[in-house]
Design a protein around this motif. Structure first.
Motif, PDB file in Angstrom:
ATOM      1  N   GLN A  84       0.827  -1.198   0.000  1.00  0.00           N
ATOM      2  CA  GLN A  84       0.000   0.000   0.000  1.00  0.00           C
ATOM      3  C   GLN A  84       0.870   1.260   0.000  1.00  0.00           C
ATOM      4  OE1 GLN A  84      -3.455  -0.240  -0.187  1.00  0.00           O
ATOM      5  NE2 GLN A  84      -2.898  -2.380  -0.486  1.00  0.00           N
ATOM      6  N   GLY A  85       0.222   2.384  -0.239  1.00  0.00           N
ATOM      7  CA  GLY A  85       0.911   3.659  -0.174  1.00  0.00           C
ATOM      8  C   GLY A  85       1.096   4.106   1.257  1.00  0.00           C
ATOM      9  N   LEU A  86       1.746   5.222   1.424  1.00  0.00           N
ATOM     10  CA  LEU A  86       1.983   5.761   2.758  1.00  0.00           C
ATOM     11  C   LEU A  86       0.734   6.470   3.265  1.00  0.00           C
ATOM     12  CD1 LEU A  86       4.967   5.688   1.410  1.00  0.00           C
ATOM     13  CD2 LEU A  86       5.526   7.093   3.385  1.00  0.00           C
ATOM     14  N   ASP A 137      -5.168  19.652  -1.661  1.00  0.00           N
ATOM     15  CA  ASP A 137      -4.039  19.487  -2.554  1.00  0.00           C
ATOM     16  C   ASP A 137      -4.509  18.874  -3.871  1.00  0.00           C
ATOM     17  OD1 ASP A 137      -1.973  18.412   0.207  1.00  0.00           O
ATOM     18  OD2 ASP A 137      -2.352  20.414  -0.572  1.00  0.00           O
ATOM     19  N   ALA A 138      -3.862  19.281  -4.964  1.00  0.00           N
ATOM     20  CA  ALA A 138      -4.240  18.798  -6.279  1.00  0.00           C
ATOM     21  C   ALA A 138      -3.950  17.311  -6.406  1.00  0.00           C
ATOM     22  CB  ALA A 138      -3.481  19.577  -7.342  1.00  0.00           C
ATOM     23  N   LYS A 139      -4.802  16.613  -7.172  1.00  0.00           N
ATOM     24  CA  LYS A 139      -4.611  15.200  -7.407  1.00  0.00           C
ATOM     25  C   LYS A 139      -3.579  15.014  -8.511  1.00  0.00           C
ATOM     26  CE  LYS A 139      -7.227  11.216  -9.106  1.00  0.00           C
ATOM     27  NZ  LYS A 139      -6.677  10.259  -8.154  1.00  0.00           N
ATOM     28  N   THR A 140      -2.788  13.959  -8.420  1.00  0.00           N
ATOM     29  CA  THR A 140      -1.794  13.659  -9.452  1.00  0.00           C
ATOM     30  C   THR A 140      -2.081  12.316 -10.064  1.00  0.00           C
ATOM     31  OG1 THR A 140      -0.279  12.631  -7.868  1.00  0.00           O
ATOM     32  CG2 THR A 140      -0.029  14.998  -8.242  1.00  0.00           C
ATOM     33  N   THR A 141      -1.678  12.145 -11.322  1.00  0.00           N
ATOM     34  CA  THR A 141      -1.830  10.884 -12.040  1.00  0.00           C
ATOM     35  C   THR A 141      -0.487  10.494 -12.618  1.00  0.00           C
ATOM     36  OG1 THR A 141      -4.104  11.464 -12.624  1.00  0.00           O
ATOM     37  CG2 THR A 141      -3.078   9.671 -13.847  1.00  0.00           C
ATOM     38  N   GLN A 142      -0.058   9.266 -12.300  1.00  0.00           N
ATOM     39  CA  GLN A 142       1.209   8.744 -12.794  1.00  0.00           C
ATOM     40  C   GLN A 142       0.985   7.361 -13.396  1.00  0.00           C
ATOM     41  OE1 GLN A 142       3.189   9.736  -8.629  1.00  0.00           O
ATOM     42  NE2 GLN A 142       4.795   9.335 -10.149  1.00  0.00           N
ATOM     43  N   TYR A 177       7.216   8.991  -6.583  1.00  0.00           N
ATOM     44  CA  TYR A 177       5.973   9.668  -6.225  1.00  0.00           C
ATOM     45  C   TYR A 177       6.022  11.136  -6.624  1.00  0.00           C
ATOM     46  CZ  TYR A 177       5.273   5.668  -3.072  1.00  0.00           C
ATOM     47  OH  TYR A 177       5.120   4.411  -2.538  1.00  0.00           O
ATOM     48  N   CYS A 178       4.987  11.575  -7.284  1.00  0.00           N
ATOM     49  CA  CYS A 178       4.792  12.985  -7.624  1.00  0.00           C
ATOM     50  C   CYS A 178       3.732  13.522  -6.672  1.00  0.00           C
ATOM     51  CB  CYS A 178       4.341  13.087  -9.074  1.00  0.00           C
ATOM     52  SG  CYS A 178       3.764  14.706  -9.596  1.00  0.00           S
ATOM     53  N   ILE A 179       4.046  14.600  -5.976  1.00  0.00           N
ATOM     54  CA  ILE A 179       3.131  15.159  -4.968  1.00  0.00           C
ATOM     55  C   ILE A 179       2.987  16.648  -5.226  1.00  0.00           C
ATOM     56  CG2 ILE A 179       2.774  15.580  -2.505  1.00  0.00           C
ATOM     57  CD1 ILE A 179       4.595  13.115  -2.008  1.00  0.00           C
ATOM     58  N   VAL A 180       1.764  17.118  -5.181  1.00  0.00           N
ATOM     59  CA  VAL A 180       1.500  18.544  -5.374  1.00  0.00           C
ATOM     60  C   VAL A 180       0.884  19.097  -4.092  1.00  0.00           C
ATOM     61  CG1 VAL A 180       0.098  20.211  -6.630  1.00  0.00           C
ATOM     62  CG2 VAL A 180       1.188  18.346  -7.859  1.00  0.00           C
ATOM     63  N   ARG A 181       1.440  20.179  -3.581  1.00  0.00           N
ATOM     64  CA  ARG A 181       0.851  20.772  -2.387  1.00  0.00           C
ATOM     65  C   ARG A 181       1.365  22.197  -2.199  1.00  0.00           C
ATOM     66  NH1 ARG A 181       0.343  18.948   2.292  1.00  0.00           N
ATOM     67  NH2 ARG A 181       0.971  20.819   3.354  1.00  0.00           N
ATOM     68  N   LEU A 235       2.192  14.859   3.806  1.00  0.00           N
ATOM     69  CA  LEU A 235       2.301  14.553   2.391  1.00  0.00           C
ATOM     70  C   LEU A 235       1.323  13.442   2.053  1.00  0.00           C
ATOM     71  CD1 LEU A 235       6.180  14.557   1.926  1.00  0.00           C
ATOM     72  CD2 LEU A 235       4.573  16.370   1.332  1.00  0.00           C
ATOM     73  N   THR A 236       0.657  13.573   0.931  1.00  0.00           N
ATOM     74  CA  THR A 236      -0.246  12.536   0.466  1.00  0.00           C
ATOM     75  C   THR A 236       0.416  11.794  -0.677  1.00  0.00           C
ATOM     76  OG1 THR A 236      -2.176  13.849   1.092  1.00  0.00           O
ATOM     77  CG2 THR A 236      -2.525  12.031  -0.465  1.00  0.00           C
ATOM     78  N   PHE A 237       0.796  10.560  -0.409  1.00  0.00           N
ATOM     79  CA  PHE A 237       1.459   9.732  -1.402  1.00  0.00           C
ATOM     80  C   PHE A 237       0.423   8.896  -2.139  1.00  0.00           C
ATOM     81  CE2 PHE A 237       6.018  10.062  -0.363  1.00  0.00           C
ATOM     82  CZ  PHE A 237       5.969  10.716   0.849  1.00  0.00           C
TER      83      PHE A 237
END
Lengths: 117, 114
Positions: A41-43, B1-6, B87-91, B102-104
């Motif tokens: 799972q993710g963090l 925070d904006a959602k990201t798609t990878q 992981y790409c994170i936007v905040r 941080l939202t991973f």
């Protein structure tokens, strides 16, 4: 310099027991965070400490989970009456004061792998 | 925070450049793009961040499109040790009720092969 240190690296416990996980942040870092990562799972964010402010506990999954940070440095995450679903890697991170954008640069420890039998 | 798609996974040959895309079409003007990676059995590691301009450091380069709706992390000469989840994170830089966490997402599993 030393990074974020977590202990123990591995912990095996029986269901119903209490456990304490320790985190030593990087010296001088004002913010400290706890996350957990279940298998595959993710963090998942758990709790956040910033200086002397009240901690953000919004991520704690139940009242069996608690954390404290003494003297603005070392933190302990306590899980009471552990359940099998608590099995995960518990990660601690710290970040420095300074520019607002750099406060999102978090330095992570290697984690504590908790196994509840 | 904006959602990201990878993308869930990518492959790269050792020594070649690895280009990892990230879509963040709902990004706000005050949100930064951060990249972290997690090598197996380790904690996440910060790589780079940026707001509008392209950025480069000793680890990687970050290219952000002019409209800021997407970005690409570039590892110029990938090695086997770069195999990890990225992981790409936007905040936002600070403030708000989510400040500090941080939202991973699921990230991109990059496999570098010989």
């Amino acid at each position: 310099g030393a990074g974020v240190s977590q202990s123990p690296s591995n912990k095996v416990t029986e269901k119903g027991k209490d456990v304490e996980l320790r985190c030593d942040p990087i010296s001088g870092h004002t913010a400290l965070y706890w996350y957990r990562q279940s298998l595959g799972q993710g963090l998942e964010f758990l709790i956040y400490f910033q200086g002397n402010s009240a901690p953000d506990k919004s991520g704690l999954p139940s009242d069996r989970f608690s954390a404290e940070r003494t003297g603005g440095s070392v933190s302990t995450l306590t899980i009471q009456r552990t359940q099998q679903e608590d099995s995960a890697v518990y990660l601690c991170a710290s970040s420095p004061a300074g520019l607002k954008e750099t406060k999102n640069i978090q330095y992570f420890g290697a984690g504590t792998r908790l196994s509840v039998l | 925070d904006a959602k990201t798609t990878q993308p869930p996974s990518m492959d790269c040959a050792e020594g070649r450049a690895a280009n990892l895309p990230c879509n963040h079409s709902t990004i706000s003007g005050n949100e930064y793009v951060y990249w972290y990676r997690q090598i197996h059995s380790q904690g996440p590691q910060y790589i780079i961040h940026g707001l509008k301009n392209n950025e480069t450091n000793e680890m990687a380069s970050l290219i952000i499109t002019e409209d800021r709706k997407s970005s690409t992390l570039i590892l110029p000469h990938a090695t086997l040790r770069d195999t990890a989840v990225y992981y790409c994170i936007v905040r936002v830089a600070a403030g708000g009720t989510s400040y500090g966490k941080l939202t991973f997402g699921q990230g991109t599993i990059l496999t570098v092969h010989p």
